[in-house]
Design a protein around this motif. Structure first.
Motif, PDB file in Angstrom:
ATOM      1  N   VAL A 166     -29.604  16.161 -25.509  1.00 34.03           N
ATOM      2  CA  VAL A 166     -29.482  14.824 -26.092  1.00 34.03           C
ATOM      3  C   VAL A 166     -28.156  14.709 -26.848  1.00 34.03           C
ATOM      4  N   THR A 167     -27.793  15.738 -27.588  1.00 33.54           N
ATOM      5  CA  THR A 167     -26.528  15.732 -28.337  1.00 33.54           C
ATOM      6  C   THR A 167     -25.338  15.610 -27.389  1.00 33.54           C
ATOM      7  N   GLN A 168     -25.361  16.349 -26.279  1.00 33.24           N
ATOM      8  CA  GLN A 168     -24.266  16.266 -25.308  1.00 33.24           C
ATOM      9  C   GLN A 168     -24.173  14.870 -24.716  1.00 33.24           C
ATOM     10  N   TRP A 169     -25.310  14.251 -24.409  1.00 28.23           N
ATOM     11  CA  TRP A 169     -25.306  12.900 -23.849  1.00 28.23           C
ATOM     12  C   TRP A 169     -24.739  11.897 -24.854  1.00 28.23           C
ATOM     13  N   VAL A 170     -25.137  12.042 -26.122  1.00 26.06           N
ATOM     14  CA  VAL A 170     -24.661  11.126 -27.162  1.00 26.06           C
ATOM     15  C   VAL A 170     -23.146  11.251 -27.315  1.00 26.06           C
ATOM     16  N   LEU A 171     -22.662  12.480 -27.367  1.00 27.88           N
ATOM     17  CA  LEU A 171     -21.223  12.691 -27.503  1.00 27.88           C
ATOM     18  C   LEU A 171     -20.467  12.185 -26.276  1.00 27.88           C
ATOM     19  N   ALA A 172     -21.015  12.397 -25.080  1.00 32.05           N
ATOM     20  CA  ALA A 172     -20.368  11.939 -23.847  1.00 32.05           C
ATOM     21  C   ALA A 172     -20.303  10.419 -23.796  1.00 32.05           C
ATOM     22  N   ALA A 173     -21.267   9.756 -24.425  1.00 34.97           N
ATOM     23  CA  ALA A 173     -21.276   8.290 -24.432  1.00 34.97           C
ATOM     24  C   ALA A 173     -20.324   7.737 -25.486  1.00 34.97           C
ATOM     25  N   GLY A 174     -19.731   8.622 -26.288  1.00 33.62           N
ATOM     26  CA  GLY A 174     -18.772   8.171 -27.301  1.00 33.62           C
ATOM     27  C   GLY A 174     -19.433   7.707 -28.585  1.00 33.62           C
ATOM     28  N   LEU A 175     -20.683   8.033 -28.784  1.00 29.13           N
ATOM     29  CA  LEU A 175     -21.389   7.633 -29.997  1.00 29.13           C
ATOM     30  C   LEU A 175     -21.188   8.690 -31.081  1.00 29.13           C
ATOM     31  N   GLU A 176     -21.271   8.249 -32.324  1.00 27.20           N
ATOM     32  CA  GLU A 176     -21.124   9.173 -33.443  1.00 27.20           C
ATOM     33  C   GLU A 176     -22.463   9.823 -33.725  1.00 27.20           C
ATOM     34  N   LEU A 177     -22.428  11.093 -34.035  1.00 31.28           N
ATOM     35  CA  LEU A 177     -23.652  11.780 -34.420  1.00 31.28           C
ATOM     36  C   LEU A 177     -24.017  11.361 -35.827  1.00 31.28           C
ATOM     37  N   ARG A 178     -25.270  11.093 -36.042  1.00 30.42           N
ATOM     38  CA  ARG A 178     -25.708  10.765 -37.393  1.00 30.42           C
ATOM     39  C   ARG A 178     -26.622  11.875 -37.887  1.00 30.42           C
ATOM     40  N   THR A 179     -26.585  12.082 -39.170  1.00 37.55           N
ATOM     41  CA  THR A 179     -27.455  13.109 -39.735  1.00 37.55           C
ATOM     42  C   THR A 179     -28.842  12.534 -39.880  1.00 37.55           C
ATOM     43  N   CYS A 180     -29.786  13.348 -39.728  1.00 36.12           N
ATOM     44  CA  CYS A 180     -31.180  12.913 -39.798  1.00 36.12           C
ATOM     45  C   CYS A 180     -31.623  12.994 -41.260  1.00 36.12           C
ATOM     46  N   ASP A 181     -32.162  11.883 -41.782  1.00 38.66           N
ATOM     47  CA  ASP A 181     -32.591  11.851 -43.190  1.00 38.66           C
ATOM     48  C   ASP A 181     -33.658  12.891 -43.460  1.00 38.66           C
ATOM     49  N   SER A 182     -34.590  13.020 -42.533  1.00 35.02           N
ATOM     50  CA  SER A 182     -35.683  13.957 -42.764  1.00 35.02           C
ATOM     51  C   SER A 182     -35.161  15.388 -42.829  1.00 35.02           C
TER      52      SER A 182
END
Length: 186
Positions: free
Chosen positions: A161-177
């Motif tokens: 999922v992280t690789q897909w998000v980065l490939a789409a050019g989206l910023e990673l967000r930290t999870c509050d939990s």
């Protein structure tokens, strides 16, 4: 005497001795004779010492063999199948029937069928993976779910999922939990 073969020089058999010499004169080599008679190479070499090795005679094809092979080929049998049936090499049979047309096979050859099946499976797998990727990115953009929750939802790992998000050019967000859990531990 050879350690690997106890029947080396000590138990002399006159019939085997003559057979070994005859085979050697007919063109067989020391190794093939030793394998055939279950004797050591040293014993066979000793037995044929001083003899001149002959040339191995080829097995001449009988006319009826060639005719049978040609008849079978005209009935649509492949050269390999004819060779198996007649206990001859496929190359020999192919030589006998070289001027006859090859049999027409139903459909595609096996290797081409396999390639098409593999290609279809790969396309289906890629399509399913693309659908999962699109679903993961939709869930990520909508917010409210962590990458781990998205991965569990669609059946892939967090790293994917992280690789897909980065490939789409989206910023990673930290999870509050995650950050709250981290702070609560000593």
């Amino acid at each position: 005497m050879s350690q690997s073969n106890p029947r080396a020089l000590d138990d002399f058999d006159p019939e085997e001795f003559e057979l070994a010499r005859r085979l050697f004169r007919n063109g067989h080599g020391v190794i093939s004779i030793s394998v055939r008679l279950a004797r050591s190479r040293e014993a066979i070499a000793h037995w044929v010492e001083g003899l001149e090795q002959g040339t191995l005679q080829r097995r001449v094809a009988e006319p009826w063999e060639i005719e049978t092979a040609r008849r079978m080929r005209m009935q649509g049998v492949s050269a390999h199948a004819i060779a198996r049936e007649m206990h001859r090499s496929p190359g020999t049979v192919a030589y006998w029937v070289r001027d006859l047309p090859k049999p027409v096979q139903e459909g595609l050859p096996r290797y081409k069928r396999m390639k098409q099946e593999q290609h279809a499976r790969r396309l289906a797998r890629d399509k399913a993976r693309a659908e999962k990727q699109i679903r993961a990115l939709e869930l990520y953009r909508a917010g409210g779910m962590s990458r781990g929750e998205i991965g569990r939802e669609i059946g892939v790992g967090v790293t994917t999922v992280t690789q897909w998000v980065l490939a789409a050019g989206l910023e990673l967000r930290t999870c509050d939990s995650w950050s709250s859990r981290r702070r609560s531990r000593p």
